[in-house]
Scaffold this motif. Structure first.
Motif, PDB file in Angstrom:
ATOM      1  N   THR A  74       0.819  -1.016  -0.012  1.00  0.00           N
ATOM      2  CA  THR A  74      -0.002   0.184  -0.113  1.00  0.00           C
ATOM      3  C   THR A  74       0.854   1.223  -0.120  1.00  0.00           C
ATOM      4  O   THR A  74       0.562   2.051  -0.825  1.00  0.00           O
ATOM      5  N   ILE A  75       1.753   1.441   1.035  1.00  0.00           N
ATOM      6  CA  ILE A  75       2.753   2.604   0.982  1.00  0.00           C
ATOM      7  C   ILE A  75       3.901   2.609  -0.390  1.00  0.00           C
ATOM      8  O   ILE A  75       3.932   3.765  -0.852  1.00  0.00           O
ATOM      9  N   VAL A  76       4.105   1.615  -0.799  1.00  0.00           N
ATOM     10  CA  VAL A  76       4.881   1.322  -1.964  1.00  0.00           C
ATOM     11  C   VAL A  76       4.210   1.963  -3.133  1.00  0.00           C
ATOM     12  O   VAL A  76       4.677   3.135  -3.816  1.00  0.00           O
ATOM     13  N   LEU A  77       3.079   1.725  -3.223  1.00  0.00           N
ATOM     14  CA  LEU A  77       1.984   2.054  -4.422  1.00  0.00           C
ATOM     15  C   LEU A  77       1.597   3.464  -4.308  1.00  0.00           C
ATOM     16  O   LEU A  77       1.691   4.104  -5.199  1.00  0.00           O
ATOM     17  N   PHE A  78       1.317   3.920  -2.957  1.00  0.00           N
ATOM     18  CA  PHE A  78       0.821   5.254  -2.871  1.00  0.00           C
ATOM     19  C   PHE A  78       2.050   6.395  -3.000  1.00  0.00           C
ATOM     20  O   PHE A  78       1.499   7.211  -3.589  1.00  0.00           O
ATOM     21  N   VAL A 136       0.312   9.367   7.533  1.00  0.00           N
ATOM     22  CA  VAL A 136      -0.727   8.815   8.547  1.00  0.00           C
ATOM     23  C   VAL A 136      -0.878   7.312   8.105  1.00  0.00           C
ATOM     24  O   VAL A 136      -1.059   6.523   9.081  1.00  0.00           O
ATOM     25  N   ALA A 137      -1.101   6.955   6.947  1.00  0.00           N
ATOM     26  CA  ALA A 137      -1.261   5.545   6.497  1.00  0.00           C
ATOM     27  C   ALA A 137      -0.177   4.527   7.043  1.00  0.00           C
ATOM     28  O   ALA A 137      -0.350   3.372   7.497  1.00  0.00           O
ATOM     29  N   ALA A 138       0.871   5.275   6.809  1.00  0.00           N
ATOM     30  CA  ALA A 138       2.182   4.415   7.345  1.00  0.00           C
ATOM     31  C   ALA A 138       2.291   4.145   8.733  1.00  0.00           C
ATOM     32  O   ALA A 138       2.664   3.153   9.343  1.00  0.00           O
ATOM     33  N   PRO A 144       7.659   1.097   9.093  1.00  0.00           N
ATOM     34  CA  PRO A 144       8.601   2.197   9.215  1.00  0.00           C
ATOM     35  C   PRO A 144       8.998   2.875   8.092  1.00  0.00           C
ATOM     36  O   PRO A 144       9.402   2.176   7.029  1.00  0.00           O
ATOM     37  N   LEU A 145       9.192   4.193   8.485  1.00  0.00           N
ATOM     38  CA  LEU A 145       9.866   4.857   7.324  1.00  0.00           C
ATOM     39  C   LEU A 145      11.246   5.584   7.757  1.00  0.00           C
ATOM     40  O   LEU A 145      11.519   5.802   8.788  1.00  0.00           O
ATOM     41  N   SER A 146      12.050   5.680   6.591  1.00  0.00           N
ATOM     42  CA  SER A 146      13.772   5.810   6.898  1.00  0.00           C
ATOM     43  C   SER A 146      13.636   7.429   6.960  1.00  0.00           C
ATOM     44  O   SER A 146      13.193   8.054   6.486  1.00  0.00           O
ATOM     45  N   TRP A 147      14.745   7.619   7.980  1.00  0.00           N
ATOM     46  CA  TRP A 147      15.288   9.119   7.954  1.00  0.00           C
ATOM     47  C   TRP A 147      16.029   9.732   6.545  1.00  0.00           C
ATOM     48  O   TRP A 147      16.161  10.691   6.454  1.00  0.00           O
ATOM     49  N   LEU A 228      12.977   6.638   1.165  1.00  0.00           N
ATOM     50  CA  LEU A 228      12.022   6.717   2.230  1.00  0.00           C
ATOM     51  C   LEU A 228      11.394   5.397   2.666  1.00  0.00           C
ATOM     52  O   LEU A 228      11.219   5.336   4.111  1.00  0.00           O
ATOM     53  N   ILE A 229      11.335   4.340   1.774  1.00  0.00           N
ATOM     54  CA  ILE A 229      10.921   2.986   2.332  1.00  0.00           C
ATOM     55  C   ILE A 229      12.054   2.004   2.501  1.00  0.00           C
ATOM     56  O   ILE A 229      11.932   1.338   3.575  1.00  0.00           O
TER      57      ILE A 229
END
Length: 268
Positions: A74-78, A136-138, A144-147, A228-229
């Motif tokens: 979901t996050i990859v696609l969005f 918000v979805a993440a 987890p999202l990277s710095w 980011l991912i």
């Protein structure tokens, strides 16, 4: 001396107009609706739910085959969709910018070149709202999202810069040839499927991979996901070339717009 001062005055006038016109355009998009600006959020939530539910179970296996493990599709696609929607909104609307603002063409002092810039600004605003929805979805999905995501502005900025140049070109061409808008709509649709939006580029055959590499969405989508991912640093070589190409497109677009604007009043 007066001639030398003219660009500064013109530049100041453009800066003065840009902010108010951008705010007006954002408000006008949803004027008269109950949701108002909240529709930006609602639309993005619906988009991510539809795409992730329809394509998620089908395409997630492709990412596993590339050794990316159980990442949240979901996050990859969005993240890719945000950039696709940013560019597609600009390209689809650009050919109609001068025609839809025909009343401004005859106003000698109005800087017509800011119309595509305003269009780009609205698209960037939409993208920023969508990115807030992504954050918000993440959080909700515990992704987890990277710095390293702090590199995102450097990754996405050339996409915006190149889009401004393309908007100038399409706005000029669309004023003379009204069919440009129809052609662009078809190309934007093709651009969606010829980009690593739904799939990792590594799964493509070598010949098709080269074609996808020239898609203006490929570098920003891949690099945004990378920083980011996946927590990687950007590919500075690819990003540097992309920056150079984007700046060149912007300069070319402005030159074409200025060359063609003289006849706008005769055709609108």
């Amino acid at each position: 001396m007066p001639d030398a001062a003219m660009p500064a005055k013109g530049s100041g006038r453009r800066r003065h107009l840009l902010g108010p016109l951008l705010k007006r355009e954002i408000r006008t998009r949803h004027k008269g609706t109950f949701g108002g600006l909240y529709w930006y959020v609602i639309q993005n939530v619906i988009i991510v739910l539809i795409y992730s539910s329809v394509f998620g179970s089908i395409l997630r296996g492709m990412w596993r085959e590339e050794g990316l493990g159980e990442i949240n599709f979901t996050i990859v696609l969005f993240l890719g969709l945000i950039q696709y929607n940013l560019l597609s909104e600009i390209l689809i609307r650009a050919p109609h910018q001068i025609v839809q603002n025909a009343n401004l063409v005859t106003k000698v002092l109005f800087p017509l070149e800011i119309l595509p810039v305003i269009l780009t600004g609205v698209a960037v605003f939409n993208a920023l709202v969508a990115f807030c929805v992504l954050l918000v979805a993440a959080f909700v999905l515990n992704v987890p999202l990277s710095w390293n995501g702090l590199w995102l502005p450097a990754v996405v900025a050339p996409l915006v810069i190149g889009a401004v140049g393309l908007a100038w070109i399409l706005a000029a061409l669309g004023t003379y040839v009204r069919d440009v808008g129809q052609v662009v709509t078809l190309l934007v649709t093709a651009m969606m499927f010829l980009s690593p939006l739904f799939y990792p580029i590594g799964m493509l055959p070598e010949g098709l991979r080269m074609l996808v590499a020239f898609n203006p969405l490929t570098v920003p989508i891949m690099e945004a996901r990378s920083v980011l991912i996946f927590g990687q640093t950007p590919n500075f070589t690819a990003l540097g070339i992309y920056w150079l190409a984007a700046c060149s497109v912007m300069l070319l677009g402005r030159w074409i717009f200025e060359k063609m604007r003289g006849g706008f009043a005769d055709v609108v």
